[in-house]
Design an enzyme around this catalytic site. Structure first.
Site, mmCIF file in Angstrom:
data_model
loop_
_atom_site.group_PDB
_atom_site.id
_atom_site.type_symbol
_atom_site.label_atom_id
_atom_site.label_comp_id
_atom_site.label_asym_id
_atom_site.label_seq_id
_atom_site.Cartn_x
_atom_site.Cartn_y
_atom_site.Cartn_z
ATOM 1 N N ALA A 45 16.843 -7.640 -34.752
ATOM 2 C CA ALA A 45 17.390 -8.115 -33.715
ATOM 3 C C ALA A 45 17.432 -9.844 -33.155
ATOM 4 O O ALA A 45 18.074 -10.164 -33.324
ATOM 5 C CB ALA A 45 17.604 -7.771 -32.689
ATOM 6 N N THR A 46 16.287 -10.190 -33.612
ATOM 7 C CA THR A 46 15.751 -11.530 -33.017
ATOM 8 C C THR A 46 14.263 -12.510 -34.970
ATOM 9 O O THR A 46 14.687 -13.361 -35.538
ATOM 10 C CB THR A 46 15.349 -12.361 -31.992
ATOM 11 O OG1 THR A 46 14.017 -11.244 -32.004
ATOM 12 C CG2 THR A 46 15.825 -12.130 -30.920
ATOM 13 N N GLN A 87 4.505 -7.238 -29.731
ATOM 14 C CA GLN A 87 5.215 -8.646 -30.182
ATOM 15 C C GLN A 87 6.878 -8.272 -30.254
ATOM 16 O O GLN A 87 7.214 -9.622 -30.014
ATOM 17 C CB GLN A 87 5.047 -9.729 -31.051
ATOM 18 C CG GLN A 87 3.390 -9.851 -31.619
ATOM 19 C CD GLN A 87 2.563 -10.279 -30.231
ATOM 20 O OE1 GLN A 87 2.918 -11.950 -30.162
ATOM 21 N NE2 GLN A 87 0.997 -9.732 -30.338
ATOM 22 N N SER A 92 13.265 -15.857 -24.087
ATOM 23 C CA SER A 92 14.168 -16.409 -23.517
ATOM 24 C C SER A 92 14.079 -16.204 -21.927
ATOM 25 O O SER A 92 15.133 -14.759 -21.909
ATOM 26 C CB SER A 92 15.449 -16.886 -24.139
ATOM 27 O OG SER A 92 16.343 -17.780 -24.082
ATOM 28 N N TYR A 155 13.492 -12.154 -17.054
ATOM 29 C CA TYR A 155 12.774 -12.103 -17.987
ATOM 30 C C TYR A 155 11.100 -11.985 -17.100
ATOM 31 O O TYR A 155 10.559 -11.542 -17.829
ATOM 32 C CB TYR A 155 12.669 -13.599 -19.270
ATOM 33 C CG TYR A 155 12.332 -13.743 -20.117
ATOM 34 C CD1 TYR A 155 11.612 -12.900 -21.315
ATOM 35 C CD2 TYR A 155 10.436 -14.388 -20.100
ATOM 36 C CE1 TYR A 155 10.892 -12.736 -22.226
ATOM 37 C CE2 TYR A 155 9.814 -14.635 -21.260
ATOM 38 C CZ TYR A 155 9.856 -13.485 -21.631
ATOM 39 O OH TYR A 155 8.397 -13.464 -23.182
#
Length: 332
Positions: A45-46, A87, A92, A155
């Site tokens: 996804a990232t 991880q 963000s 977040y």
């Protein structure tokens, strides 16, 4: 980074969740170079395939494409693994403000799935990426692990909940956990693209394109910027800690110095200017402060030094020089 001097036994099989991401892929590479078996667990996804492409031929490397929001995937990833370096997350602050539901699903539900899978697989230790955002509105500097404030973003809430869940799993199920509160990590492989790119690679790409970097605010906000090799060191030391007071706790991961954004841009212009003198003349632009940002961040790293032997070798200048050289070589 060469971690052989840290004496991590090469026989260990280590799972790196988010292993195709910025920090995760660097961890995978360092562990493979140490001779460890490494399983990378990522849904891309990232993360990026390019970050691990050079690792695929290594017989000690295994890729599991899956999602931490799926418990079955987490159980599969933890099979026959000794240690977990977790991880995987949606980073963000702005992303979490724009989409708190997805951030919570990945960072809280996904984290809980990984704890359950690690518990069921009888993992020796679960080391996870926590965040300096947990300090929230606390104005005390430097930030000391046992003094936090109220979270300032969704977040930050998710990362604090991770710490609470880890403590419960340690106390209730006997799962050894260590949380690492990262402070503004930067370095090779950090993605400069996308709406939520970190400030250093974003500024580097702007300057290399002869465009003005845009600072949120007047540039006085400061951060304890932390080079990737310091983070790799701390992850390995977290696996090696043996004393009772060293485990089932959290640590700051930083260098212990702060740099404001104006100073950061000046250093980037200087180091990039060695490759392209025109960069030194580029003007800096300023915009509004970003919602959810804390004005200043500075870590106390005494706890990591005393309990784990943490000894970060890269200050902001040394780390930036390494990062700029990598960006110029790979992204110009």
């Amino acid at each position: 980074m060469n971690i052989k001097n840290l004496e991590l036994h090469p026989d260990y099989h280590i799972l790196v969740t988010g292993g195709a991401g910025f920090i995760g892929s660097n961890l995978c590479e360092a562990l493979l170079n140490n001779g460890n078996r490494v399983t990378c667990f990522d849904n891309f996804a990232t993360g990026h395939q390019k970050n691990i492409a050079h690792l695929r031929a290594n017989p000690n490397f295994n890729l599991i494409e899956g999602d931490i929001r799926n418990l079955a995937d987490c159980h599969k990833a933890c099979h026959e693994v000794d240690y977990v370096l977790h991880q995987a997350a949606l980073g963000s602050v702005p992303r979490s403000i724009n989409d708190p539901i997805t951030s919570n699903a990945v960072n809280v539900s996904g984290f809980l799935n990984m704890l359950v899978a690690a518990r069921d697989a009888k993992i020796k230790r679960f080391v996870y990426a926590a965040s300096s955002s947990t300090y929230g509105d606390s104005e005390s500097l430097p930030k000391v692990e046992d003094v936090i404030g109220k979270p300032l973003s969704p977040y930050a809430i998710t990362k604090y909940v991770n710490e609470l869940y880890a403590e419960i799993f340690s106390n209730t199920y006997g799962l050894e956990t260590i949380g690492l509160r990262y402070f503004n990590v930067f370095g090779r492989k950090q993605d400069p693209n996308g709406a939520y790119a970190a400030v250093i690679p974003k500024f580097v790409m702007k300057l290399m394109a002869h465009e003005s970097p845009v600072i949120n605010g007047d540039g006085s906000y400061s951060r304890d910027f932390t080079y990737i090799d310091n983070v790799i060191e701390m992850n390995v030391r977290a696996l090696l800690g043996t004393t009772p007071e060293a485990i089932n706790t959290v640590y700051n991961v930083a260098f212990g110095e702060r740099t404001d954004l104006n100073e950061l841009v000046a250093l980037l212009k200087e180091y990039l200017g060695a490759f392209d003198p025109k960069i030194k003349t580029i003007e800096t632009s300023y915009g509004p402060n970003r919602q959810g940002d804390v004005p200043h961040s500075l870590a106390a790293i005494t706890k990591g030094k005393s309990l784990l032997g943490y000894d970060p070798q890269f200050d902001i200048k040394k780390g930036l020089k390494e990062a700029v050289n990598w960006y110029w070589k790979n992204l110009k």
